[in-house]
Design an enzyme around this catalytic site. Structure first.
Site, PDB file in Angstrom:
ATOM      1  N   HIS A   1      -6.998  -5.687   2.083  1.00  0.00           N
ATOM      2  CA  HIS A   1      -5.851  -5.193   2.834  1.00  0.00           C
ATOM      3  C   HIS A   1      -5.330  -6.332   3.719  1.00  0.00           C
ATOM      4  CE1 HIS A   1      -6.730  -0.768   2.255  1.00  0.00           C
ATOM      5  NE2 HIS A   1      -7.943  -1.254   2.018  1.00  0.00           N
TER       6      HIS A   1
ATOM      7  N   HIS B   1     -10.174  -5.171  -3.476  1.00  0.00           N
ATOM      8  CA  HIS B   1      -8.866  -5.451  -2.884  1.00  0.00           C
ATOM      9  C   HIS B   1      -9.020  -5.822  -1.425  1.00  0.00           C
ATOM     10  CE1 HIS B   1      -9.685  -1.123  -2.550  1.00  0.00           C
ATOM     11  NE2 HIS B   1      -9.089  -1.189  -1.380  1.00  0.00           N
TER      12      HIS B   1
ATOM     13  N   ASP C   1       0.858  -1.190   0.000  1.00  0.00           N
ATOM     14  CA  ASP C   1       0.000   0.000   0.000  1.00  0.00           C
ATOM     15  C   ASP C   1       0.898   1.246   0.000  1.00  0.00           C
ATOM     16  OD1 ASP C   1      -3.207   0.552   1.047  1.00  0.00           O
ATOM     17  OD2 ASP C   1      -1.765   2.218   1.077  1.00  0.00           O
ATOM     18  N   ILE C   2       0.516   2.228  -0.800  1.00  0.00           N
ATOM     19  CA  ILE C   2       1.325   3.446  -0.947  1.00  0.00           C
ATOM     20  C   ILE C   2       1.316   4.285   0.339  1.00  0.00           C
ATOM     21  CG2 ILE C   2      -0.454   5.052  -1.799  1.00  0.00           C
ATOM     22  CD1 ILE C   2       1.513   5.779  -4.064  1.00  0.00           C
TER      23      ILE C   2
ATOM     24  N   ASN D   1     -12.882  -3.095   2.369  1.00  0.00           N
ATOM     25  CA  ASN D   1     -13.851  -2.009   2.436  1.00  0.00           C
ATOM     26  C   ASN D   1     -14.766  -2.114   1.226  1.00  0.00           C
ATOM     27  OD1 ASN D   1     -12.741  -0.779   4.786  1.00  0.00           O
ATOM     28  ND2 ASN D   1     -11.105   0.101   3.538  1.00  0.00           N
TER      29      ASN D   1
ATOM     30  N   GLN E   1     -14.802   2.800   0.856  1.00  0.00           N
ATOM     31  CA  GLN E   1     -13.899   2.299  -0.183  1.00  0.00           C
ATOM     32  C   GLN E   1     -13.426   3.472  -1.036  1.00  0.00           C
ATOM     33  OE1 GLN E   1     -15.632  -0.821  -2.537  1.00  0.00           O
ATOM     34  NE2 GLN E   1     -13.828  -1.045  -3.859  1.00  0.00           N
TER      35      GLN E   1
HETATM   36  P1  5GP Z   1      -9.752   1.441   0.234  1.00  0.00           P
HETATM   37  O1  5GP Z   1     -10.102   2.590   1.131  1.00  0.00           O
HETATM   38  O2  5GP Z   1     -10.327   1.595  -1.144  1.00  0.00           O
HETATM   39  O3  5GP Z   1     -10.065   0.107   0.870  1.00  0.00           O
HETATM   40  O4  5GP Z   1      -8.172   1.454   0.138  1.00  0.00           O
HETATM   41  C1  5GP Z   1      -7.473   1.888  -0.969  1.00  0.00           C
HETATM   42  C2  5GP Z   1      -6.002   1.782  -0.617  1.00  0.00           C
HETATM   43  O5  5GP Z   1      -5.253   1.924  -1.802  1.00  0.00           O
HETATM   44  C3  5GP Z   1      -5.528   2.863   0.364  1.00  0.00           C
HETATM   45  O6  5GP Z   1      -4.982   2.236   1.525  1.00  0.00           O
HETATM   46  C4  5GP Z   1      -4.491   3.636  -0.442  1.00  0.00           C
HETATM   47  O7  5GP Z   1      -3.375   4.023   0.348  1.00  0.00           O
HETATM   48  C5  5GP Z   1      -4.085   2.652  -1.517  1.00  0.00           C
HETATM   49  N1  5GP Z   1      -3.690   3.269  -2.783  1.00  0.00           N
HETATM   50  C6  5GP Z   1      -4.346   4.248  -3.457  1.00  0.00           C
HETATM   51  N2  5GP Z   1      -3.707   4.560  -4.595  1.00  0.00           N
HETATM   52  C7  5GP Z   1      -2.614   3.743  -4.650  1.00  0.00           C
HETATM   53  C8  5GP Z   1      -1.558   3.587  -5.591  1.00  0.00           C
HETATM   54  O8  5GP Z   1      -1.476   4.260  -6.625  1.00  0.00           O
HETATM   55  N3  5GP Z   1      -0.610   2.670  -5.308  1.00  0.00           N
HETATM   56  C9  5GP Z   1      -0.643   1.902  -4.177  1.00  0.00           C
HETATM   57  N4  5GP Z   1       0.333   1.024  -4.000  1.00  0.00           N
HETATM   58  N5  5GP Z   1      -1.639   2.012  -3.271  1.00  0.00           N
HETATM   59  C10 5GP Z   1      -2.600   2.926  -3.501  1.00  0.00           C
END
Ligand code: 5GP
Ligand code: ZN
Length: 115
Positions: free
Chosen positions: A102, A100, A31-32, A87, A94
């Site tokens: 985590h 995805h 995760d970034i 999420n 989300q």
């Molecule tokens: P969500 O809230 O959709 O479950 O989580 C999305 C996750 O994707 C977040 O933890 C965010 O830091 C990660 N993320 C968003 N954009 C990028 C990206 O371009 N590269 C990577 N490696 N992670 C990302």
């Protein structure tokens, strides 16, 4: 493949990511913006927007996605447990609409959910 989707772009190597595992059906990368010592995202290469959009024809794919969590966690040093989170949608906050999971871990116990 959804041309607007950031995770599809990672699958297609249009955007870089630190990939820790790949096979025909899945990609796992850091995760970034990590929320724990180890924070991986496990994604199916197939574009499924949310868990709400998955169906029973994908049960095998989703089962295999779940089973990647212990493999990835243990092989990367999270040997005493980990947390998985999916999420979903607006209520689940989300951010990226490509399914995805985590996987959060490390050697320190994680914090609570903090709602
Ligand atoms: P969500 O809230 O959709 O479950 O989580 C999305 C996750 O994707 C977040 O933890 C965010 O830091 C990660 N993320 C968003 N954009 C990028 C990206 O371009 N590269 C990577 N490696 N992670 C990302
Ligand atoms: Zn996608």
């Amino acid at each position: 493949m959804n041309s607007e989707c950031i995770f599809c772009k990672i699958v297609n190597q249009e955007i870089p990511a630190k990939v820790v595992f790949e096979n025909d059906d899945f990609l796992v990368f850091n995760d970034i913006n990590p929320k724990a010592e180890l924070h991986f995202l496990v994604i199916p290469k197939l574009h499924i927007a949310t868990l709400n959009d998955a169906d029973f024809s994908q049960e095998n794919l989703l089962g295999r996605m779940m089973l990647l969590a212990p493999k990835i966690a243990n092989e990367n040093g999270s040997t005493n447990g980990f947390r998985t989170i999916i999420n979903c949608g607006k209520i689940g906050l989300q951010e990226v609409y490509h399914l995805h999971m985590h996987v959060l871990g490390g050697q320190k116990p994680l914090g609570g959910f903090g709602f």
